[in-house]
Write a protein that holds these residues in place. Structure first.
Motif, PDB file in Angstrom:
ATOM      1  N   THR A  41      33.765 -29.044 -27.153  1.00 13.48           N
ATOM      2  CA  THR A  41      34.172 -27.853 -26.425  1.00 13.48           C
ATOM      3  C   THR A  41      33.113 -27.454 -25.414  1.00 13.48           C
ATOM      4  O   THR A  41      31.939 -27.346 -25.771  1.00 13.48           O
ATOM      5  CB  THR A  41      34.374 -26.683 -27.416  1.00 13.48           C
ATOM      6  OG1 THR A  41      35.201 -27.117 -28.484  1.00 13.48           O
ATOM      7  CG2 THR A  41      34.997 -25.492 -26.733  1.00 13.48           C
ATOM      8  N   CYS A  44      30.802 -22.246 -21.667  1.00 13.83           N
ATOM      9  CA  CYS A  44      30.627 -21.666 -20.341  1.00 13.83           C
ATOM     10  C   CYS A  44      29.697 -20.452 -20.423  1.00 13.83           C
ATOM     11  O   CYS A  44      29.330 -19.987 -21.504  1.00 13.83           O
ATOM     12  CB  CYS A  44      31.975 -21.273 -19.750  1.00 13.83           C
ATOM     13  SG  CYS A  44      32.825 -19.987 -20.683  1.00 13.83           S
ATOM     14  N   HIS A  47      30.967 -17.557 -22.495  1.00 19.74           N
ATOM     15  CA  HIS A  47      30.856 -17.877 -23.916  1.00 19.74           C
ATOM     16  C   HIS A  47      29.433 -17.582 -24.402  1.00 19.74           C
ATOM     17  O   HIS A  47      29.231 -16.865 -25.386  1.00 19.74           O
ATOM     18  CB  HIS A  47      31.211 -19.358 -24.099  1.00 19.74           C
ATOM     19  CG  HIS A  47      31.404 -19.778 -25.501  1.00 19.74           C
ATOM     20  ND1 HIS A  47      32.635 -19.877 -26.081  1.00 19.74           N
ATOM     21  CD2 HIS A  47      30.521 -20.140 -26.450  1.00 19.74           C
ATOM     22  CE1 HIS A  47      32.509 -20.284 -27.322  1.00 19.74           C
ATOM     23  NE2 HIS A  47      31.230 -20.452 -27.577  1.00 19.74           N
ATOM     24  N   ILE A 114      36.153 -17.456 -28.363  1.00 21.46           N
ATOM     25  CA  ILE A 114      37.221 -18.356 -27.924  1.00 21.46           C
ATOM     26  C   ILE A 114      36.804 -19.091 -26.659  1.00 21.46           C
ATOM     27  O   ILE A 114      36.324 -18.488 -25.707  1.00 21.46           O
ATOM     28  CB  ILE A 114      38.514 -17.553 -27.637  1.00 21.46           C
ATOM     29  CG1 ILE A 114      38.999 -16.836 -28.892  1.00 21.46           C
ATOM     30  CG2 ILE A 114      39.593 -18.428 -27.013  1.00 21.46           C
ATOM     31  CD1 ILE A 114      39.784 -17.655 -29.849  1.00 21.46           C
ATOM     32  N   SER A 115      36.991 -20.397 -26.677  1.00 24.85           N
ATOM     33  CA  SER A 115      36.894 -21.220 -25.473  1.00 24.85           C
ATOM     34  C   SER A 115      38.306 -21.692 -25.164  1.00 24.85           C
ATOM     35  O   SER A 115      39.173 -21.678 -26.044  1.00 24.85           O
ATOM     36  CB  SER A 115      35.998 -22.437 -25.709  1.00 24.85           C
ATOM     37  OG  SER A 115      34.681 -22.055 -25.948  1.00 24.85           O
ATOM     38  N   GLN A 116      38.528 -22.127 -23.950  1.00 26.93           N
ATOM     39  CA  GLN A 116      39.862 -22.613 -23.619  1.00 26.93           C
ATOM     40  C   GLN A 116      40.228 -23.736 -24.583  1.00 26.93           C
ATOM     41  O   GLN A 116      39.474 -24.680 -24.771  1.00 26.93           O
ATOM     42  CB  GLN A 116      39.921 -23.091 -22.181  1.00 26.93           C
ATOM     43  CG  GLN A 116      39.932 -21.945 -21.206  1.00 26.93           C
ATOM     44  CD  GLN A 116      40.188 -22.396 -19.786  1.00 26.93           C
ATOM     45  OE1 GLN A 116      39.847 -23.503 -19.389  1.00 26.93           O
ATOM     46  NE2 GLN A 116      40.783 -21.515 -19.010  1.00 26.93           N
ATOM     47  N   GLY A 117      41.354 -23.589 -25.215  1.00 23.25           N
ATOM     48  CA  GLY A 117      41.858 -24.619 -26.108  1.00 23.25           C
ATOM     49  C   GLY A 117      41.402 -24.493 -27.548  1.00 23.25           C
ATOM     50  O   GLY A 117      41.877 -25.233 -28.402  1.00 23.25           O
ATOM     51  N   THR A 118      40.480 -23.577 -27.887  1.00 20.86           N
ATOM     52  CA  THR A 118      39.999 -23.497 -29.271  1.00 20.86           C
ATOM     53  C   THR A 118      40.676 -22.418 -30.098  1.00 20.86           C
ATOM     54  O   THR A 118      40.470 -22.364 -31.308  1.00 20.86           O
ATOM     55  CB  THR A 118      38.471 -23.257 -29.340  1.00 20.86           C
ATOM     56  OG1 THR A 118      38.176 -21.963 -28.817  1.00 20.86           O
ATOM     57  CG2 THR A 118      37.700 -24.342 -28.609  1.00 20.86           C
ATOM     58  N   ASP A 142      37.452 -12.741 -27.807  1.00 19.22           N
ATOM     59  CA  ASP A 142      38.305 -13.467 -26.857  1.00 19.22           C
ATOM     60  C   ASP A 142      38.086 -12.925 -25.447  1.00 19.22           C
ATOM     61  O   ASP A 142      38.642 -11.888 -25.082  1.00 19.22           O
ATOM     62  CB  ASP A 142      39.767 -13.317 -27.271  1.00 19.22           C
ATOM     63  CG  ASP A 142      40.707 -14.173 -26.434  1.00 19.22           C
ATOM     64  OD1 ASP A 142      40.342 -14.545 -25.298  1.00 19.22           O
ATOM     65  OD2 ASP A 142      41.813 -14.456 -26.924  1.00 19.22           O
ATOM     66  N   TYR A 144      39.238 -13.948 -22.741  1.00 16.27           N
ATOM     67  CA  TYR A 144      40.423 -14.082 -21.898  1.00 16.27           C
ATOM     68  C   TYR A 144      41.339 -12.866 -22.037  1.00 16.27           C
ATOM     69  O   TYR A 144      41.970 -12.450 -21.074  1.00 16.27           O
ATOM     70  CB  TYR A 144      41.180 -15.372 -22.238  1.00 16.27           C
ATOM     71  CG  TYR A 144      40.288 -16.587 -22.103  1.00 16.27           C
ATOM     72  CD1 TYR A 144      39.945 -17.094 -20.851  1.00 16.27           C
ATOM     73  CD2 TYR A 144      39.752 -17.197 -23.224  1.00 16.27           C
ATOM     74  CE1 TYR A 144      39.094 -18.180 -20.720  1.00 16.27           C
ATOM     75  CE2 TYR A 144      38.904 -18.286 -23.104  1.00 16.27           C
ATOM     76  CZ  TYR A 144      38.576 -18.769 -21.854  1.00 16.27           C
ATOM     77  OH  TYR A 144      37.723 -19.834 -21.736  1.00 16.27           O
ATOM     78  N   THR A 145      41.401 -12.306 -23.252  1.00 18.21           N
ATOM     79  CA  THR A 145      42.230 -11.115 -23.477  1.00 18.21           C
ATOM     80  C   THR A 145      41.392  -9.836 -23.510  1.00 18.21           C
ATOM     81  O   THR A 145      41.950  -8.744 -23.468  1.00 18.21           O
ATOM     82  CB  THR A 145      43.004 -11.216 -24.804  1.00 18.21           C
ATOM     83  OG1 THR A 145      42.070 -11.249 -25.889  1.00 18.21           O
ATOM     84  CG2 THR A 145      43.905 -12.445 -24.822  1.00 18.21           C
ATOM     85  N   ASP A 190      36.571 -13.434 -18.994  1.00 14.40           N
ATOM     86  CA  ASP A 190      36.811 -14.641 -18.190  1.00 14.40           C
ATOM     87  C   ASP A 190      38.216 -14.580 -17.629  1.00 14.40           C
ATOM     88  O   ASP A 190      39.142 -14.179 -18.233  1.00 14.40           O
ATOM     89  CB  ASP A 190      36.646 -15.889 -19.063  1.00 14.40           C
ATOM     90  CG  ASP A 190      36.469 -17.140 -18.241  1.00 14.40           C
ATOM     91  OD1 ASP A 190      36.476 -17.065 -17.006  1.00 14.40           O
ATOM     92  OD2 ASP A 190      36.292 -18.203 -18.842  1.00 14.40           O
TER      93      ASP A 190
END
Length: 190
Positions: A41, A44, A47, A114-118, A142, A144-145, A190
């Protein structure tokens, strides 16, 4: 009864993890084994900055000698799992096992970012493994949210309490073994 030939030729998870440790992993990537599958993973800036803020809050509250790790392998229940939690706070007096790894029995708090896809791993097999290990507090951040989920009171492979908190609001963990209020207002998105 003899093992089938294909089982005798399989690497154990410990052997696989050791071999993966010898393979040059690209800078900024983390390697874990979740339910027997290898995940690499990317880590970034968002993260890492989130991890850094969580560790800093733990250090601010408990002092610089707080037993906390980041991306250090801990073996959790389930023969096909080898995780390196983003943040793991250990109990005072925690000791490593005969293999030189921290024992899951000494983990008091885990945070995963959370990373993209995890997300499916963090909310699925990792959550189950942490609950089976009776980790008292498991938090997922998270970016992203812009929300955190905090799971407490592990029982029978699940958590009885599930709290969602938007970034910007403090997470009150004072009634848990973690014993802190975790600020989230500076968690990056992000």
């Amino acid at each position: 009864m003899a093992e089938p030939a294909e089982r005798r030729n399989e690497l154990s998870l410990d052997e696989l993890f050791e071999q993966l440790g010898r393979v040059p992993t690209p800078e900024g990537y983390k390697v874990e084994i979740v339910e027997g599958a290898v995940y690499m993973t990317p880590q970034c800036d968002v993260h890492w900055q989130t991890i850094r803020r969580i560790v800093r809050a733990l250090e601010d509250h408990f002092g610089m000698d707080v037993p906390v790790t980041s991306d250090v392998r801990i073996t959790f229940p389930g023969e096909r799992n080898r995780f390196a939690p983003d943040v793991a706070k250990l109990s005072d007096g925690a000791e490593k096992d005969e293999f030189g790894r921290w024992r899951h029995q000494d983990v008091e708090f885990i945070a995963e970012v959370i990373s993209q896809g995890t997300a499916p791993n963090d909310y699925g097999p990792k959550k189950t493994a942490y609950a089976l290990a009776e980790v008292p507090v498991y938090m997922i951040a998270d970016p992203y949210t812009g929300r955190c989920r905090v799971f407490t009171e592990p029982q029978d492979g699940d958590y009885k309490v599930d709290l969602a908190v938007a970034y910007g609001l403090p997470i009150d963990l004072t009634r848990t073994v973690a014993g802190i209020t975790l600020p989230t207002e500076e968690f990056p998105r992000d």
